[in-house]
Design a protein around this motif. Structure first.
Motif, PDB file in Angstrom:
ATOM      1  N   PRO A  21       0.849  -1.417   0.020  1.00  0.00           N
ATOM      2  CA  PRO A  21       0.213   0.034   0.046  1.00  0.00           C
ATOM      3  C   PRO A  21       0.884   1.210  -0.144  1.00  0.00           C
ATOM      4  O   PRO A  21       0.606   2.256  -0.774  1.00  0.00           O
ATOM      5  CB  PRO A  21      -0.613   0.003   1.422  1.00  0.00           C
ATOM      6  N   SER A  24       2.929   1.484  -3.348  1.00  0.00           N
ATOM      7  CA  SER A  24       1.733   1.526  -4.556  1.00  0.00           C
ATOM      8  C   SER A  24       1.482   3.278  -4.499  1.00  0.00           C
ATOM      9  O   SER A  24       1.510   3.594  -5.510  1.00  0.00           O
ATOM     10  CB  SER A  24       0.855   1.062  -4.405  1.00  0.00           C
ATOM     11  N   ARG A  25       1.176   3.836  -3.289  1.00  0.00           N
ATOM     12  CA  ARG A  25       0.708   4.988  -3.256  1.00  0.00           C
ATOM     13  C   ARG A  25       1.792   6.204  -3.672  1.00  0.00           C
ATOM     14  O   ARG A  25       1.886   7.035  -4.451  1.00  0.00           O
ATOM     15  CB  ARG A  25       0.168   5.360  -1.846  1.00  0.00           C
ATOM     16  N   TYR A  88      -3.178  -2.099  -8.140  1.00  0.00           N
ATOM     17  CA  TYR A  88      -2.709  -0.484  -8.413  1.00  0.00           C
ATOM     18  C   TYR A  88      -3.868   0.477  -8.402  1.00  0.00           C
ATOM     19  O   TYR A  88      -3.846   1.434  -7.607  1.00  0.00           O
ATOM     20  CB  TYR A  88      -1.720  -0.113  -9.367  1.00  0.00           C
ATOM     21  N   TYR A  91      -5.415   0.709  -5.104  1.00  0.00           N
ATOM     22  CA  TYR A  91      -4.797   1.390  -4.066  1.00  0.00           C
ATOM     23  C   TYR A  91      -4.641   2.847  -4.356  1.00  0.00           C
ATOM     24  O   TYR A  91      -4.472   3.696  -3.565  1.00  0.00           O
ATOM     25  CB  TYR A  91      -3.113   1.039  -3.855  1.00  0.00           C
ATOM     26  N   GLY A  96      -6.241   2.099   1.844  1.00  0.00           N
ATOM     27  CA  GLY A  96      -5.140   1.016   1.789  1.00  0.00           C
ATOM     28  C   GLY A  96      -5.358  -0.253   2.392  1.00  0.00           C
ATOM     29  O   GLY A  96      -5.059  -1.342   2.061  1.00  0.00           O
TER      30      GLY A  96
END
Length: 224
Positions: A21, A24-25, A88, A91, A96
């Motif tokens: 999470p 990815s962010r 993706y 997220y 998340g």
């Protein structure tokens, strides 16, 4: 101690995946899901090829495969690409923690797919475990309000669940393929990269990642 190595590897995998999470962010800062997916796939493909070569695999053994084997690994790479794309996307727009729990429904789906596709038999405690697992997923999906379905973006979580299904299907199929793990991993990422490139050119545009996103790309798929 060696007999418990598989548990150590599994725990390490879970630990690394727990960073998804955040990474990815962080990595999608300035990139959309298609762009982030392509660059993470490309970096991962180059990384696993390098590891395989260091491990002593000759290029002829690594890259020359029978057509039927390539077709099988293409299916795995395609499913892997869909899994990460949907993940993706989730997220990028949803909470998340909720996405992470929905993502981890794939072990439960694997059990069910193994029953229907591989005709595996479930013991009583496994059935109970599956039921409890899916109840936990539903509670997370509804944030504890099962009758109210109070979810910020249910479509996003539905996409994540679909991605988890793709990953579970990939795992079940991989059990049927007797392929060297190094070679299959290399080609999985090659086909996943090619699939993500097609999706990128179809629905987005090629864009170089920023330095921050580039570093996140490299760390993200190392957890695979």
């Amino acid at each position: 101690m060696r007999q418990y190595n598989y548990l150590i590897y599994a725990l390490m995998c879970v630990l690394i995946w727990s960073f998804i999470p955040i990474v990815s962010r962080f990595g999608q800062n300035g990139l959309d899901s298609f762009q982030f997916l392509f660059w993470s796939n490309l970096i991962s493909a180059m990384s696993v090829i390098l590891v395989a070569l260091i491990a002593g695999y000759k290029p002829t053994k690594l890259f020359i495969l029978p057509r039927d084997i390539l077709l099988k690994v293409f299916v795995l790479g395609f499913l892997d690409c869909l899994f990460y794309l949907l993940l993706y996307y989730g997220y990028a727009i949803e909470n998340g923690i909720a996405v992470l729990v929905i993502q981890y429904s794939w072990p439960l789906i694997i059990i069910l797919l193994s029953v229907f596709l591989l005709k595996d038999k479930l013991a009583g405690r496994q059935i109970v475990g599956v039921i409890i697992g899916f109840i936990a997923v539903i509670i997370t999906f509804t944030k504890g309000h099962i009758t109210q379905l109070q979810v910020e973006d249910p479509v996003a979580l539905l996409f994540v669940f679909s991605g988890a299904f793709c990953f579970a299907l990939m795992s079940v199929f991989s059990r049927q393929y007797s392929i060297d793990p190094y070679i299959s991993t290399v080609w999985l990422f090659i086909f996943s990269t090619l699939t993500s490139l097609v999706l990128l050119l179809s629905f987005s545009e090629l864009q170089l990642p920023s330095k921050a996103a580039f570093l996140a790309d490299g760390n993200q798929r190392g957890a695979h």
